[in-house]
Design an enzyme around this catalytic site. Structure first.
Site, PDB file in Angstrom:
ATOM      1  N   GLU A 141      -5.612   0.261  19.583  1.00  0.00           N
ATOM      2  CA  GLU A 141      -5.396  -1.156  19.345  1.00  0.00           C
ATOM      3  C   GLU A 141      -4.179  -1.711  20.078  1.00  0.00           C
ATOM      4  O   GLU A 141      -4.143  -2.896  20.403  1.00  0.00           O
ATOM      5  CB  GLU A 141      -5.257  -1.420  17.838  1.00  0.00           C
ATOM      6  CG  GLU A 141      -3.839  -1.211  17.249  1.00  0.00           C
ATOM      7  CD  GLU A 141      -3.320   0.214  17.368  1.00  0.00           C
ATOM      8  OE1 GLU A 141      -4.132   1.143  17.575  1.00  0.00           O
ATOM      9  OE2 GLU A 141      -2.095   0.425  17.261  1.00  0.00           O
ATOM     10  N   ASP A 146      -0.359   1.111  11.625  1.00  0.00           N
ATOM     11  CA  ASP A 146      -1.573   1.478  12.342  1.00  0.00           C
ATOM     12  C   ASP A 146      -2.384   2.483  11.531  1.00  0.00           C
ATOM     13  O   ASP A 146      -2.165   3.688  11.620  1.00  0.00           O
ATOM     14  CB  ASP A 146      -1.205   2.065  13.718  1.00  0.00           C
ATOM     15  CG  ASP A 146      -2.443   2.389  14.544  1.00  0.00           C
ATOM     16  OD1 ASP A 146      -3.553   2.015  14.120  1.00  0.00           O
ATOM     17  OD2 ASP A 146      -2.284   3.009  15.629  1.00  0.00           O
ATOM     18  N   ASP A 193      -8.781   2.594  17.052  1.00  0.00           N
ATOM     19  CA  ASP A 193      -7.409   3.093  16.952  1.00  0.00           C
ATOM     20  C   ASP A 193      -6.645   2.912  18.276  1.00  0.00           C
ATOM     21  O   ASP A 193      -5.437   3.121  18.334  1.00  0.00           O
ATOM     22  CB  ASP A 193      -7.441   4.573  16.538  1.00  0.00           C
ATOM     23  CG  ASP A 193      -6.106   5.050  15.988  1.00  0.00           C
ATOM     24  OD1 ASP A 193      -5.224   4.191  15.743  1.00  0.00           O
ATOM     25  OD2 ASP A 193      -5.960   6.276  15.791  1.00  0.00           O
ATOM     26  N   ARG A 213      -3.066  -1.282  23.088  1.00  0.00           N
ATOM     27  CA  ARG A 213      -3.363  -1.783  24.436  1.00  0.00           C
ATOM     28  C   ARG A 213      -4.075  -3.133  24.382  1.00  0.00           C
ATOM     29  O   ARG A 213      -3.974  -3.920  25.310  1.00  0.00           O
ATOM     30  CB  ARG A 213      -4.179  -0.726  25.207  1.00  0.00           C
ATOM     31  CG  ARG A 213      -5.497  -0.393  24.589  1.00  0.00           C
ATOM     32  CD  ARG A 213      -6.096   0.923  25.122  1.00  0.00           C
ATOM     33  NE  ARG A 213      -5.418   2.101  24.551  1.00  0.00           N
ATOM     34  CZ  ARG A 213      -5.723   3.350  24.845  1.00  0.00           C
ATOM     35  NH1 ARG A 213      -6.673   3.616  25.718  1.00  0.00           N
ATOM     36  NH2 ARG A 213      -5.070   4.357  24.296  1.00  0.00           N
ATOM     37  N   ASP A 238       4.909   1.797  14.272  1.00  0.00           N
ATOM     38  CA  ASP A 238       4.111   1.473  15.457  1.00  0.00           C
ATOM     39  C   ASP A 238       4.511   0.131  16.088  1.00  0.00           C
ATOM     40  O   ASP A 238       3.798  -0.411  16.926  1.00  0.00           O
ATOM     41  CB  ASP A 238       2.619   1.500  15.092  1.00  0.00           C
ATOM     42  CG  ASP A 238       1.727   1.865  16.259  1.00  0.00           C
ATOM     43  OD1 ASP A 238       2.250   2.401  17.253  1.00  0.00           O
ATOM     44  OD2 ASP A 238       0.516   1.596  16.186  1.00  0.00           O
ATOM     45  N   LYS A 268      -7.415   6.807  10.971  1.00  0.00           N
ATOM     46  CA  LYS A 268      -6.606   8.002  11.231  1.00  0.00           C
ATOM     47  C   LYS A 268      -6.716   8.960  10.059  1.00  0.00           C
ATOM     48  O   LYS A 268      -7.007   8.540   8.929  1.00  0.00           O
ATOM     49  CB  LYS A 268      -5.129   7.606  11.374  1.00  0.00           C
ATOM     50  CG  LYS A 268      -4.784   6.909  12.671  1.00  0.00           C
ATOM     51  CD  LYS A 268      -3.273   6.689  12.767  1.00  0.00           C
ATOM     52  CE  LYS A 268      -2.905   5.925  14.022  1.00  0.00           C
ATOM     53  NZ  LYS A 268      -3.223   6.642  15.270  1.00  0.00           N
ATOM     54  N   LYS A 321       4.793  -3.804  21.879  1.00  0.00           N
ATOM     55  CA  LYS A 321       3.723  -3.620  20.887  1.00  0.00           C
ATOM     56  C   LYS A 321       4.286  -3.722  19.471  1.00  0.00           C
ATOM     57  O   LYS A 321       5.142  -2.941  19.083  1.00  0.00           O
ATOM     58  CB  LYS A 321       3.054  -2.249  21.091  1.00  0.00           C
ATOM     59  CG  LYS A 321       2.109  -1.823  19.956  1.00  0.00           C
ATOM     60  CD  LYS A 321       1.470  -0.456  20.226  1.00  0.00           C
ATOM     61  CE  LYS A 321       0.652   0.031  19.028  1.00  0.00           C
ATOM     62  NZ  LYS A 321       0.053   1.362  19.257  1.00  0.00           N
TER      63      LYS A 321
END
Ligand code: BES
Ligand code: ZN
Ligand code: ZN
Length: 488
Positions: free
Chosen positions: A339, A260, A337, A341, A278, A267, A255
């Site tokens: 994202e 993020d 959020d 996956r 991230d 967030k 990833k």
């Protein structure tokens, strides 16, 4: 830094570093008598606890004792060397003798850990400070050298030491990437890193830009990028040593979210700055590719990194949107959020369609749930294959990168049912988040029989000796290198 092996021991070098485990009476009394002390006097000052540092003078040579504790975990061992090198660099010298002959249970792993730790200790995080320290670390100079004495064959010591040094350099480069703030590392920076590394170490890299990503139909990656002015990249790397044609084929997907913010499901600002990390999963994949090429590991390795930030503007995807994906499955967005996956789904689907690896492993800073479960001490491991899981768990015990397995029972599949699309990206309930995310990924592996997913949200970025706040750990690189090396 040059590494030399000294067998028989040479004594001319000015600065000695002598690791000793706790309660090693015999070694301590030898050292005490050489320093004209009683063993009690020495033990008063130095017990050999993990990380303890004490200086002795023997025949006018400075001898630094480093405690390794009694039953220290691989983690503590690595930290002892790192902290010594980082915090007590004044006790080291450009010509250093690492004398492991007073230490019990010396094996190749310890040599690797020592060399890797000493070099990692040279890491400096303050890249963007106007005032750079004038003093270089004693081990980073052009002509610095490390001589090693160890109760192993020269060949074993050389191999382990070289590997430790190679690891340290790749890990530091990876740490630079993870520690970089997002305005200094757009997705293209990850692509550039891969291209440069591929050229230097001899592996293939294809960095696909937004136009190509559109052409290919990596819709989930595009969807996450939709609210961002910064274009995404899709990085495909392939390493295969010359000559050998029958090799185990392993696919790694990481990833690569360079920041993020959460998107429309934004967030809260507390600790949002940590979300520059991230892309810790991507970093692990990039580092492993580089190491495999450096060490010429006997494996056909493919690495895929989908990379973008998760930003917000009027074009950003919204909760309730239904998006397409490379696999052909449609996805209902419940929370923007979640994202990671989404981009992993495209990475995994691409990997399977184009490379058919026998082993498929993905790594991601995927859920806050993994952090709440294990804190900053272990990554969550998921796998549909017990043998693969055991191999990874065993390896993690030797490298000190802790992993713990969690289940992927089908009862959790309920969470992914969407009324309008093939699958939804979140259950909408803050329960079993790390497992739910793993189940989501599982829907994209096409029944692949040998898949593992590591949620490294808590361990990719944490408390380290290099920083006041959290910083990068390079989690996963050493683990995967050892895993690949022991693959059959
Ligand atoms: N990048 C985060 C996960 C994360 C949290 C990494 C803390 C490192 C430290 C991920 O994209 C995320 O936001 N996950 C959400 C998913 C939820 C909305 C389903 C989470 O875990 O809260
Ligand atoms: Zn997120
Ligand atoms: Zn994320």
């Amino acid at each position: 830094m040059k590494i030399r092996i000294s067998n028989p021991p040479e004594t001319g070098t000015a600065q000695h570093l002598v690791p000793v485990r706790q309660n090693q009476k015999k070694a301590l009394s030898q050292l005490a008598s050489m320093a004209h002390l009683s063993v009690d006097e020495l033990q008063h000052d130095f017990k050999g606890e993990a990380g303890e540092v004490h200086t002795l003078y023997i025949d006018q040579r400075r001898v630094t004792l480093l405690g390794l504790g009694e039953h220290s975990s691989p983690n503590d061992l690595a930290r002892s060397f790192r902290v010594l090198s980082h915090k007590h660099s004044g006790k080291l010298a450009p010509t250093l003798l690492l004398d492991l002959s007073y230490c019990e249970q010396v094996d190749e792993m310890l040599v690797e850990t020592a060399v890797c730790g000493l070099l990692l200790g040279t890491y400096r995080i303050g890249k963007y400070k106007s005032d750079q320290p004038d003093e270089a670390h004693p081990l980073t100079g052009e002509d610095s050298s490390l001589t090693i004495i160890a109760p192993l064959s020269d060949e074993e010591v050389q191999k382990a030491a070289n590997r430790g040094a190679a690891l340290a350099h790749t890990q530091m480069s990876i740490m630079d990437l993870v520690n970089a703030p997002s305005n200094k590392k757009p997705p293209q920076a990850l692509a550039d890193w891969a291209v440069a590394s591929g050229q230097q170490y001899g592996y293939q890299v294809e960095a696909m830009d937004k136009a190509r990503i559109r052409e290919l139909g990596l819709h989930a990656l595009l969807a996450v990028n939709q609210g961002s002015p910064t274009p995404p990249y899709f990085i495909v790397m392939e390493y295969r040593p010359e000559g050998d044609d029958v090799l185990p084929r392993v696919g790694l997907v990481g990833k690569g979210v360079t920041f993020d913010a959460g998107g429309v499901s934004i967030k809260s600002s507390t600790n949002m700055h940590f979300m520059k990390s991230d892309m810790g999963g991507a970093a692990a994949v990039l580092g492993t590719m580089e190491m495999a090429a450096k060490l010429q590991l006997p494996v056909h390795l493919i690495g895929i990194v989908p990379t973008t930030d998760n930003s917000i503007d009027a074009n950003a995807i919204k909760p309730s949107d239904v998006i397409d994906s490379y696999s052909g499955k449609t996805i209902e967005i419940i929370d923007t959020d979640a994202e990671g996956r989404l981009i992993l789904a495209d990475g995994i689907a691409y990997m399977l369609r184009h490379f058919q690896p026998e082993t498929l492993i993905d790594l991601a800073t995927l859920t806050g749930s993994a952090v709440r479960t294990f804190g900053y001490h272990a990554g969550a491991l998921f796998s549909n294959n017990d043998q693969l899981a055991d191999q990874l768990l065993q390896t993690s015990q030797t490298t000190g990168e802790r992993l713990w397995r969690l289940p992927i029972w089908d009862v959790y599949k309920e969470d992914l049912k969407s009324d309008v699309a093939d699958v939804r990206n979140y259950s909408g309930r803050p329960l079993a988040g790390a497992i739910g995310a793993a189940k989501f990924l599982e829907t994209f592996i096409n029944d692949h029989p040998r898949w593992a997913h590591m949620d490294i949200a808590g361990v990719a970025f944490g408390d380290t000796e290099f920083s006041v706040q959290k910083s990068a750990s390079a989690f996963g690189v050493r683990l995967l290198v050892h895993f690949l090396e022991n693959l059959e």
